[in-house]
Design a protein around this motif. Structure first.
Motif, mmCIF file in Angstrom:
data_model
loop_
_atom_site.group_PDB
_atom_site.id
_atom_site.type_symbol
_atom_site.label_atom_id
_atom_site.label_comp_id
_atom_site.label_asym_id
_atom_site.label_seq_id
_atom_site.Cartn_x
_atom_site.Cartn_y
_atom_site.Cartn_z
ATOM 1 N N GLU A 16 34.938 48.735 34.589
ATOM 2 C CA GLU A 16 35.887 47.480 34.340
ATOM 3 C C GLU A 16 35.093 46.246 34.398
ATOM 4 N N PRO A 17 35.311 45.484 33.375
ATOM 5 C CA PRO A 17 34.500 44.440 33.050
ATOM 6 C C PRO A 17 34.909 43.237 33.770
ATOM 7 N N ARG A 18 36.401 43.064 34.205
ATOM 8 C CA ARG A 18 36.710 42.062 34.955
ATOM 9 C C ARG A 18 36.535 41.781 36.414
ATOM 10 N N ILE A 19 36.671 40.442 36.941
ATOM 11 C CA ILE A 19 36.711 40.283 38.467
ATOM 12 C C ILE A 19 38.114 40.559 38.816
ATOM 13 N N GLU A 20 38.360 40.990 40.185
ATOM 14 C CA GLU A 20 39.459 41.256 40.781
ATOM 15 C C GLU A 20 40.531 40.317 40.379
ATOM 16 N N ARG A 21 40.549 39.194 40.600
ATOM 17 C CA ARG A 21 41.684 38.167 40.554
ATOM 18 C C ARG A 21 41.990 37.933 38.984
ATOM 19 N N CYS A 22 41.241 38.468 37.968
ATOM 20 C CA CYS A 22 41.701 38.334 36.757
ATOM 21 C C CYS A 22 42.404 39.912 36.093
ATOM 22 N N LYS A 23 42.864 40.483 36.869
ATOM 23 C CA LYS A 23 43.212 41.804 36.457
ATOM 24 C C LYS A 23 44.761 41.909 36.512
ATOM 25 N N LYS A 24 45.591 41.360 35.647
ATOM 26 C CA LYS A 24 46.936 41.453 35.671
ATOM 27 C C LYS A 24 47.221 42.905 35.141
#
Length: 126
Positions: A16-24
Motif C-alpha cells: 500500500e503506497p498511501r498513508i492511512e488518512r489518505c485511504k478513502k
C-alpha cells in the motif's frame, strides 16, 4: 467465487503506497477496477473511471467498493505509486493460477491483436 479468491490471493501482497488518512478507496478495489477496465479495452484513466461507473454492480460481486468508484485522478495517483515489479509478479502468478485451473495453455486477453485485426502503426482497428 473462484475469481475473488485467486485475485485476492495474488494481488493482496502489493504494498500500500498511501498513508492511512489518505485511504478513502480500498487498494484492492482500485487494482481490480484498473485491471478489469484495461482488459476490457479501457485506454486511459478516464476510461477506467467510466468503466467503473458502468460496471459497478458487476465489480461489487468481487469487492465491496464501499466508497464507490474513485475519480480518474485518484486511480492514476494510486496506480502510479505502486511498484511495477510487484504488479507484474502478482499478475503473472494470477494468470498462471488461472491457466492451471482451466487446463489451458493460453488465455487470450487481446483477441484483436491475436487475429492481427489491429494496426499498431495507426493505433486503430482495421
Amino acid at each position: 467465487m473462484l475469481m475473488t479468491a485467486t485475485f485476492l490471493k495474488h494481488f493482496d501482497s502489493i504494498a500500500e503506497p498511501r498513508i492511512e488518512r489518505c485511504k478513502k478507496h480500498n487498494l484492492l478495489d482500485i487494482i481490480l477496477l484498473a485491471i478489469s477496465a484495461v482488459m476490457s479495452g479501457s485506454e486511459g484513466w478516464e476510461d477506467i473511471e467510466n468503466f467503473g461507473h458502468l460496471k459497478l454492480d458487476w465489480l461489487r460481486q468481487y469487492r465491496p467498493f464501499k466508497a464507490a468508484i474513485p475519480r480518474h485522478d485518484t486511480i492514476a495517483r494510486v496506480i502510479c505509486r505502486l511498484k511495477a515489479d510487484e504488479i507484474e509478479k502478482a499478475f503473472q502468478t494470477w494468470i498462471s493460477s488461472l491457466l492451471e485451473g482451466t487446463g489451458c495453455d493460453v488465455i487470450a486477453i487481446d483477441g484483436k491483436t491475436a487475429r492481427r485485426s489491429f494496426s499498431t502503426k495507426e493505433r486503430k482497428n482495421c
